[in-house]
Design an enzyme around this catalytic site. Structure first.
Site, PDB file in Angstrom:
ATOM      1  N   CYS A 232      32.093  26.327 -11.936  1.00  0.00           N
ATOM      2  CA  CYS A 232      30.996  26.889 -12.722  1.00  0.00           C
ATOM      3  C   CYS A 232      29.688  26.462 -12.071  1.00  0.00           C
ATOM      4  O   CYS A 232      29.691  25.845 -11.009  1.00  0.00           O
ATOM      5  CB  CYS A 232      31.119  26.372 -14.168  1.00  0.00           C
TER       6      CYS A 232
ATOM      7  N   HIS B 158      32.323  19.998 -14.907  1.00  0.00           N
ATOM      8  CA  HIS B 158      31.917  19.316 -16.133  1.00  0.00           C
ATOM      9  C   HIS B 158      32.215  17.824 -16.072  1.00  0.00           C
ATOM     10  O   HIS B 158      31.988  17.104 -17.022  1.00  0.00           O
ATOM     11  CB  HIS B 158      32.573  19.956 -17.359  1.00  0.00           C
TER      12      HIS B 158
ATOM     13  N   ARG C 175      16.915  17.174 -32.339  1.00  0.00           N
ATOM     14  CA  ARG C 175      18.073  16.951 -31.476  1.00  0.00           C
ATOM     15  C   ARG C 175      18.408  15.459 -31.350  1.00  0.00           C
ATOM     16  O   ARG C 175      18.746  14.963 -30.287  1.00  0.00           O
ATOM     17  CB  ARG C 175      17.846  17.582 -30.095  1.00  0.00           C
ATOM     18  N   GLU C 176      18.309  14.743 -32.466  1.00  0.00           N
ATOM     19  CA  GLU C 176      18.569  13.310 -32.436  1.00  0.00           C
ATOM     20  C   GLU C 176      20.005  13.009 -31.988  1.00  0.00           C
ATOM     21  O   GLU C 176      20.263  12.000 -31.329  1.00  0.00           O
ATOM     22  CB  GLU C 176      18.347  12.681 -33.823  1.00  0.00           C
TER      23      GLU C 176
ATOM     24  N   CYS D 241      34.456  31.581 -17.293  1.00  0.00           N
ATOM     25  CA  CYS D 241      34.909  30.190 -17.390  1.00  0.00           C
ATOM     26  C   CYS D 241      35.257  29.766 -18.811  1.00  0.00           C
ATOM     27  O   CYS D 241      34.867  30.419 -19.772  1.00  0.00           O
ATOM     28  CB  CYS D 241      33.826  29.259 -16.856  1.00  0.00           C
TER      29      CYS D 241
ATOM     30  N   GLY E   2      25.943  29.557  -8.802  1.00  0.00           N
ATOM     31  CA  GLY E   2      24.560  29.995  -8.999  1.00  0.00           C
ATOM     32  C   GLY E   2      23.568  28.881  -9.212  1.00  0.00           C
ATOM     33  O   GLY E   2      22.633  28.723  -8.435  1.00  0.00           O
TER      34      GLY E   2
ATOM     35  N   ASP F 164      27.287  37.513 -14.251  1.00  0.00           N
ATOM     36  CA  ASP F 164      28.103  36.526 -14.961  1.00  0.00           C
ATOM     37  C   ASP F 164      28.556  37.058 -16.306  1.00  0.00           C
ATOM     38  O   ASP F 164      27.737  37.548 -17.086  1.00  0.00           O
ATOM     39  CB  ASP F 164      27.274  35.253 -15.212  1.00  0.00           C
TER      40      ASP F 164
HETATM   41  N1  GLN Z   1      25.328  31.518 -12.825  1.00  0.00           N
HETATM   42  C1  GLN Z   1      25.446  30.595 -13.898  1.00  0.00           C
HETATM   43  C2  GLN Z   1      25.261  29.178 -13.379  1.00  0.00           C
HETATM   44  O1  GLN Z   1      25.597  28.938 -12.260  1.00  0.00           O
HETATM   45  C3  GLN Z   1      26.798  30.707 -14.574  1.00  0.00           C
HETATM   46  C4  GLN Z   1      26.948  29.716 -15.698  1.00  0.00           C
HETATM   47  C5  GLN Z   1      28.140  29.931 -16.600  1.00  0.00           C
HETATM   48  O2  GLN Z   1      29.134  30.468 -16.243  1.00  0.00           O
HETATM   49  N2  GLN Z   1      28.069  29.489 -17.813  1.00  0.00           N
HETATM   50  O3  GLN Z   1      24.812  28.293 -14.102  1.00  0.00           O
HETATM   51 ZN    ZN Z   2      30.838  29.244 -15.672  1.00  0.00          ZN
END
Ligand code: GLN
Ligand code: ZN
Length: 718
Positions: free
Chosen positions: A691, A659, A15-16, A608, A398, A565
């Site tokens: 998310c 993000h 994973r460089e 998402c 979550g 999810d």
């Molecule tokens: N429950 C997951 C989290 O909170 C959902 C992540 C996702 O939607 N990719 O990380």
């Molecule tokens: Zn998500």
């Protein structure tokens, strides 16, 4: 027989790529050192090709994402420095991110409603990495694919943009005697008008004099005859995921003056290629196209780099697998066997992972297994009484920050440096802290934080029978983010409860409801490599039965809310619309099967980073009570889609783009809510982030969640 390969993973065996780019972001690595490290990864890719195949692209490496690089090469974005380039990837100026076709790779989307529609070949920015070798065909993502996967263009805007962009490509290609141009968007459902535009664009590009090697993948090209007529030197077809490509080839033949790049080795799945079958197919292909060369059928970056260091895998399973490097060997092997050099090795047959009981359960499923006894409307009333939540309930998706401490403890538990009891106590202490924090912020529906999970799919894969996991089988999901897809090789079943201990513990600490947290069957399938000997539908139902048993165990522990999810539900949809009904039938039913437990349990789901607009009616068929859905990166377009259907369930639209490291201000969050409440009745509206928070740090998490609760309080006062 010649060979051709492309799309070798850029990640590096250790994973460089991730370490380098993230090191640069943290200031641990200078730009010069970071560039040098990534250049050497490029050299590694080229070396892997040179060892095995005759032809390959060069310059596939990117500092983050090839679609962003395409925009830069065409002068659409003009970062003046590496810092500015990365500003397009993360942080305040980040472009939207969407899944690349039906894969779990996310690319950066150029939005022409906010970016000027201007192209220039001078845009070949010094920020991008230079090709380090003279061998290999210069790599490009084709202009059609780039524009088709961008947004903000009207129909007429698209036509004009493609014409202009083709002229820019003509200039870029002028200096190349030959080039590798990928057009995966050719396998989408295209209109006759779009095919005409493609013809015009390639005519313009051909004026460069460059020998274009036009590669398609991820399925069948429906306009086969026009494709063959394009003024290019070679055409690549996917014979693994595009069975009609073979029929078209046999029916219509192939132009004598072109090379056919025959994709015979899967770039999407890890099972060893059946060389005997591939050679037989190749013989059919060369009858119609004597010029054919053997290739992979899709980019190899969907696969881990090599099987070599995977000592943990079931030996029988390992025998049946092949990752990117091994796929290169297979390409060469097919060519060799075709030429009469050597024989095709026999494919090993798996005798592990057979579970008759699970198979019988799936066979015995009946319509009532997929339908709840009580309708969503009546459930809403019941849940209101049981849960007693305020208006605009607040919750999170979550996960909470997976700090270095959490990762270290998990690693130590894995290697046995700390005992399982020690690890369990540690996770419990994290859960305790988090429950207290959530109560102090005033969130309404709490979570346990997912501290025990490496990854939302891998975690369940480790607990379920019939699925194996790898030690170093990393692939990139976006930018520098990597994950290890598990391998579903057998019948899936749940030998013991998987998450009940943590959830029940969290619930024991608070009177507020704690959400049980599961990953749905479609997402487990989408983010794994899946067996191909039984229909995906049956794999999905096997997983659904295991998850349903888990929910029933939650219920016994007094858990009142469960989230399943399904972020991958849109991603997993086939590229061709004609294949959608069959897919959504089992995808929706697998969710309904999972969630068909006590109707008193409020079922949530989460999705998402996809274009959900086109599947809102399918989402509506999933029998959940509450959905949380990401909106920030898709700039709220999803809100408009929900306007179109009468959506009588509860919904939380993400008000915080998780993000991005930026803390969302009140103003920013108010705007999302304001727009949403014009469409969604306020009694159905939840307040939550986009998310899970596992990639975030604590300071921004605390600040953002406090704002989020303040917003809910403000809405309640109004
Ligand atoms: N429950 C997951 C989290 O909170 C959902 C992540 C996702 O939607 N990719 O990380
Ligand atoms: Zn998500």
């Amino acid at each position: 027989m010649k060979t051709y390969a492309y799309g070798f993973p850029r990640l590096g065996e250790d994973r460089e790529f991730k370490k380098t780019v993230e090191g640069f972001w943290k200031g641990e690595l200078s730009e010069i050192d970071a560039r040098a490290a990534i250049q050497s990864l490029q050299d590694g890719m080229v070396a892997a090709y040179e060892k095995t195949v005759d032809f390959f692209p060069s310059g596939e490496i990117t500092l983050y994402d090839q679609m962003l690089d395409t925009a830069v090469k065409a002068g659409v974005h003009r970062p003046g420095s590496l810092q500015e380039y990365y500003d397009h990837c993360r942080g305040k100026n980040a472009l939207e991110m969407t899944k690349w076709f039906n894969t779990n790779y996310h690319y950066l989307v150029t939005d022409f409603s906010t970016t000027p529609l201007k192209f220039s070949p001078e845009g070949a920015s010094p920020v991008l990495l230079q090709r380090t070798t003279a061998s290999g065909l210069p790599f490009f993502i084709g202009p059609f694919t780039f524009l088709k996967l961008s947004k903000g263009l009207t129909k007429s805007g698209f036509a004009a943009a493609l014409r202009d962009l083709a002229a820019v490509y003509r200039e870029l290609l002028r200096n190349c005697p030959a080039a590798h141009v990928e057009e995966p968007a050719f396998v989408l459902d295209l209109t006759a008008a779009e095919v005409r535009l493609i013809r015009q664009a390639y005519r313009v590009m051909a004026e460069s004099g460059c020998k274009i090697h036009l590669i398609t993948y991820y399925g069948t090209v429906d306009f086969y005859k026009e494709l063959c007529g394009l003024p290019v030197a070679a055409v690549g077809l996917d014979f693994v995921q595009g069975p009609e490509n073979r029929k078209n080839l046999i029916k219509h033949g192939f132009p004598k003056d072109k090379t056919l790049i025959a994709g015979l080795v899967s770039g999407r799945n890890v099972w060893r290629t059946d060389v005997t079958k591939a050679v037989a197919l190749l013989r059919q292909i060369t009858k119609a196209a004597p010029s054919a060369v053997v290739s992979n059928a899709a980019p190899l970056y969907h696969l881990p780099i090599t099987l070599q260091c995977e000592d943990k895998l079931e030996p029988q399973l390992k025998q049946a697998l092949s990752f990117a490097k091994e796929k290169l060997d297979e390409i060469r092997l097919i060519a060799g066997v075709y030429d009469g050099r050597g024989a095709a090795p026999a494919l090993p047959k798996l005798t592990i992972g057979i579970n008759g009981a699970v198979r019988r359960k799936v066979k015995a499923l009946k319509p009532s297994d997929f339908t709840k006894k009580i309708t969503a409307v009546r459930r809403k009333k019941i849940h209101r009484e049981i849960l007693g939540l305020p208006a605009f309930p607040t919750t999170t998706i979550g996960s909470f920050p997976q700090t270095a401490e959490v990762r270290k403890m998990r690693a130590e538990a894995r290697t046995g440096r700390i005992t399982q009891e020690h690890y369990r106590d540690f996770v419990r202490s994290k859960i305790r802290e988090l429950i207290a924090l959530q109560e102090s912020w005033g969130l309404d529906v709490l979570v346990h934080g997912e501290f025990e999970r490496t990854d939302m799919v891998e975690f369940f894969a480790e607990k379920l029978d019939g699925i194996d996991t790898t030690a170093k089988g990393w692939i990139i999901s976006y930018g520098t983010r990597t994950y290890r897809p598990p391998i579903i090789f057998g019948d899936v079943s749940r030998p013991a409860p998987m998450t009940v201990d943590e959830i029940a513990y969290a619930q024991s600490l608070t009177r507020k409801p704690v959400k049980g947290m599961l990953t749905g069957p479609v997402t487990i399938i989408a983010w794994s490599f899946v067996r191909e000997d039984i229909p995906l539908r049956d794999v999905a139902y096997q997983i659904a039965l295991a998850l349903r048993a888990e929910i029933r165990d939650y219920e016994k522990q007094g858990i009142r809310i469960v989230q399943v999810d399904e972020p991958a539900i849109r991603e997993k949809a086939p590229v061709k619309r004609r294949d959608w009904p069959a897919y959504f039938d089992w995808a929706v039913k697998s969710f309904r099967l999972t969630a068909n437990t006590d109707p008193k349990t409020q079922i949530h789901t989460h999705m998402c980073y996809s274009e959900f607009g086109e599947i809102v009616d399918q989402i509506g068929k999933m029998d959940f009570d509450v959905i949380s859905i990401e909106t920030c990166r898709s700039r709220g377009d999803i809100i408009r889609s929900f306007e179109k259907i009468r959506f009588n369930r509860q919904i939380g639209l993400g008000v915080w783009d998780i993000h991005s490291p930026a803390v969302p201000g009140m103003e920013q969050m108010r705007e999302v809510v304001g727009r949403a409440l014009r469409v969604i009745p306020k009694e159905n509206f939840w307040i939550n982030p986009d998310c899970g928070l596992k990639t975030r740090d604590w300071p921004e998490t605390t600040a953002s969640l406090k704002n989020l609760v303040a917003l809910a309080n403000e809405l309640r006062r109004r």
